[in-house]
Design a protein around this motif. Structure first.
Motif, PDB file in Angstrom:
ATOM      1  N   LEU A   3       0.827  -1.209   0.000  1.00 32.00           N
ATOM      2  CA  LEU A   3       0.000   0.000   0.000  1.00 32.00           C
ATOM      3  C   LEU A   3       0.861   1.260   0.000  1.00 32.00           C
ATOM      4  O   LEU A   3       0.459   2.283  -0.554  1.00 32.00           O
ATOM      5  N   LEU A   4       2.028   1.205   0.594  1.00 32.27           N
ATOM      6  CA  LEU A   4       2.939   2.355   0.540  1.00 32.27           C
ATOM      7  C   LEU A   4       3.395   2.614  -0.888  1.00 32.27           C
ATOM      8  O   LEU A   4       3.540   3.761  -1.302  1.00 32.27           O
ATOM      9  N   PHE A   5       3.601   1.555  -1.658  1.00 35.08           N
ATOM     10  CA  PHE A   5       4.016   1.718  -3.050  1.00 35.08           C
ATOM     11  C   PHE A   5       2.918   2.368  -3.887  1.00 35.08           C
ATOM     12  O   PHE A   5       3.200   2.983  -4.909  1.00 35.08           O
ATOM     13  N   ILE A   6       1.696   2.226  -3.479  1.00 35.37           N
ATOM     14  CA  ILE A   6       0.579   2.887  -4.158  1.00 35.37           C
ATOM     15  C   ILE A   6       0.466   4.321  -3.653  1.00 35.37           C
ATOM     16  O   ILE A   6       0.166   5.244  -4.414  1.00 35.37           O
ATOM     17  N   HIS A   7       0.697   4.515  -2.366  1.00 31.66           N
ATOM     18  CA  HIS A   7       0.554   5.832  -1.726  1.00 31.66           C
ATOM     19  C   HIS A   7       1.581   6.826  -2.260  1.00 31.66           C
ATOM     20  O   HIS A   7       1.258   7.985  -2.527  1.00 31.66           O
ATOM     21  N   ILE A   8       2.810   6.407  -2.421  1.00 34.20           N
ATOM     22  CA  ILE A   8       3.910   7.316  -2.764  1.00 34.20           C
ATOM     23  C   ILE A   8       3.682   8.064  -4.082  1.00 34.20           C
ATOM     24  O   ILE A   8       3.822   9.280  -4.115  1.00 34.20           O
ATOM     25  N   PRO A   9       3.303   7.405  -5.178  1.00 35.04           N
ATOM     26  CA  PRO A   9       3.113   8.170  -6.418  1.00 35.04           C
ATOM     27  C   PRO A   9       1.745   8.853  -6.524  1.00 35.04           C
ATOM     28  O   PRO A   9       1.499   9.605  -7.465  1.00 35.04           O
ATOM     29  N   GLU A  10       0.859   8.596  -5.572  1.00 31.86           N
ATOM     30  CA  GLU A  10      -0.489   9.178  -5.624  1.00 31.86           C
ATOM     31  C   GLU A  10      -0.408  10.682  -5.381  1.00 31.86           C
ATOM     32  O   GLU A  10       0.292  11.138  -4.496  1.00 31.86           O
ATOM     33  N   SER A  11      -1.154  11.457  -6.172  1.00 32.40           N
ATOM     34  CA  SER A  11      -1.115  12.913  -6.010  1.00 32.40           C
ATOM     35  C   SER A  11      -2.376  13.469  -5.346  1.00 32.40           C
ATOM     36  O   SER A  11      -2.371  14.598  -4.885  1.00 32.40           O
ATOM     37  N   GLY A  12      -3.435  12.683  -5.268  1.00 25.58           N
ATOM     38  CA  GLY A  12      -4.691  13.182  -4.716  1.00 25.58           C
ATOM     39  C   GLY A  12      -4.853  12.905  -3.230  1.00 25.58           C
ATOM     40  O   GLY A  12      -4.597  11.791  -2.765  1.00 25.58           O
ATOM     41  N   ASP A  13      -5.282  13.932  -2.482  1.00 24.50           N
ATOM     42  CA  ASP A  13      -5.476  13.775  -1.036  1.00 24.50           C
ATOM     43  C   ASP A  13      -6.548  12.743  -0.699  1.00 24.50           C
ATOM     44  O   ASP A  13      -6.396  11.975   0.252  1.00 24.50           O
ATOM     45  N   VAL A  14      -7.634  12.723  -1.457  1.00 27.39           N
ATOM     46  CA  VAL A  14      -8.728  11.783  -1.177  1.00 27.39           C
ATOM     47  C   VAL A  14      -8.238  10.343  -1.329  1.00 27.39           C
ATOM     48  O   VAL A  14      -8.502   9.496  -0.470  1.00 27.39           O
ATOM     49  N   GLU A  25      -6.470  -0.086   8.964  1.00 28.56           N
ATOM     50  CA  GLU A  25      -7.296  -1.281   9.177  1.00 28.56           C
ATOM     51  C   GLU A  25      -6.424  -2.537   9.253  1.00 28.56           C
ATOM     52  O   GLU A  25      -6.593  -3.367  10.149  1.00 28.56           O
ATOM     53  N   LEU A  26      -5.483  -2.662   8.339  1.00 24.03           N
ATOM     54  CA  LEU A  26      -4.592  -3.824   8.357  1.00 24.03           C
ATOM     55  C   LEU A  26      -3.675  -3.796   9.576  1.00 24.03           C
ATOM     56  O   LEU A  26      -3.392  -4.838  10.168  1.00 24.03           O
ATOM     57  N   SER A  27      -3.236  -2.605   9.965  1.00 23.08           N
ATOM     58  CA  SER A  27      -2.393  -2.471  11.152  1.00 23.08           C
ATOM     59  C   SER A  27      -3.136  -2.901  12.410  1.00 23.08           C
ATOM     60  O   SER A  27      -2.570  -3.539  13.293  1.00 23.08           O
ATOM     61  N   ALA A  28      -4.410  -2.566  12.474  1.00 19.38           N
ATOM     62  CA  ALA A  28      -5.224  -2.966  13.630  1.00 19.38           C
ATOM     63  C   ALA A  28      -5.317  -4.491  13.709  1.00 19.38           C
ATOM     64  O   ALA A  28      -5.277  -5.064  14.807  1.00 19.38           O
ATOM     65  N   THR A  29      -5.396  -5.147  12.571  1.00 21.86           N
ATOM     66  CA  THR A  29      -5.441  -6.607  12.537  1.00 21.86           C
ATOM     67  C   THR A  29      -4.144  -7.189  13.098  1.00 21.86           C
ATOM     68  O   THR A  29      -4.164  -8.147  13.879  1.00 21.86           O
ATOM     69  N   VAL A  30      -3.020  -6.594  12.718  1.00 20.73           N
ATOM     70  CA  VAL A  30      -1.725  -7.060  13.235  1.00 20.73           C
ATOM     71  C   VAL A  30      -1.654  -6.819  14.738  1.00 20.73           C
ATOM     72  O   VAL A  30      -1.208  -7.685  15.503  1.00 20.73           O
ATOM     73  N   ASP A  31      -2.106  -5.644  15.193  1.00 26.07           N
ATOM     74  CA  ASP A  31      -2.094  -5.330  16.626  1.00 26.07           C
ATOM     75  C   ASP A  31      -2.877  -6.368  17.423  1.00 26.07           C
ATOM     76  O   ASP A  31      -2.414  -6.849  18.458  1.00 26.07           O
ATOM     77  N   VAL A  32      -4.058  -6.727  16.937  1.00 26.28           N
ATOM     78  CA  VAL A  32      -4.897  -7.718  17.622  1.00 26.28           C
ATOM     79  C   VAL A  32      -4.188  -9.072  17.665  1.00 26.28           C
ATOM     80  O   VAL A  32      -4.145  -9.729  18.710  1.00 26.28           O
ATOM     81  N   ALA A  33      -3.608  -9.467  16.539  1.00 26.76           N
ATOM     82  CA  ALA A  33      -2.920 -10.762  16.480  1.00 26.76           C
ATOM     83  C   ALA A  33      -1.738 -10.800  17.450  1.00 26.76           C
ATOM     84  O   ALA A  33      -1.520 -11.806  18.132  1.00 26.76           O
ATOM     85  N   LEU A  34      -1.008  -9.699  17.548  1.00 29.96           N
ATOM     86  CA  LEU A  34       0.128  -9.660  18.478  1.00 29.96           C
ATOM     87  C   LEU A  34      -0.338  -9.693  19.932  1.00 29.96           C
ATOM     88  O   LEU A  34       0.268 -10.376  20.767  1.00 29.96           O
ATOM     89  N   ARG A  35      -1.415  -8.976  20.226  1.00 30.87           N
ATOM     90  CA  ARG A  35      -1.946  -9.009  21.604  1.00 30.87           C
ATOM     91  C   ARG A  35      -2.420 -10.400  21.964  1.00 30.87           C
ATOM     92  O   ARG A  35      -2.158 -10.896  23.059  1.00 30.87           O
TER      93      ARG A  35
END
Length: 112
Positions: A3-14, A25-35
């Motif tokens: 997703l970072l590779f998509i974010h970097i060249p993106e020019s639109g704020d939306v 959302e994906l980070s929250a999934t990792v957080d839950v799995a680690l807890r």
């Protein structure tokens, strides 16, 4: 990371905001799995989860910095300048150089 590779060249704020929402959302999934993994009774698993949590924390810090830099959009602006504005400036310079050459060639020539 993808997703970072998509974010970097993106020019639109939306669009950037939508990508960031997916990342959260994906980070929250990792957080839950680690807890949940940290609640294991095994000392070996608990130590491994602690290591994973430290690595995840480092990754999140790096990811946040990548998103911050991506939001600056300097790469997108640089690309735009080099593709569009550079072409116009180069054409103007070449035209001016051609005019200068013509003026030099058609001007009076020194003789001895």
């Amino acid at each position: 990371q993808s997703l970072l590779f998509i974010h970097i060249p993106e020019s639109g704020d939306v669009e950037m905001t939508a990508i960031e929402a997916q990342i959260r959302e994906l980070s929250a999934t990792v957080d839950v799995a680690l807890r949940e993994g940290g609640s294991s009774a095994s000392t070996t698993v608990t130590a491994a989860v602690a290591d994973a949590m430290r690595a995840w924390s480092d990754y999140q810090r790096i990811m946040a910095e990548a998103i911050r830099l991506s939001r600056l959009n300097t790469n997108v602006r640089s690309f735009d300048v080099s593709i569009h504005e550079k072409r116009t400036a180069t054409r103007a310079c070449l035209d001016a150089l051609g005019d200068l050459r013509s003026a030099i060639e058609s001007g009076p020539h020194a003789t001895r």
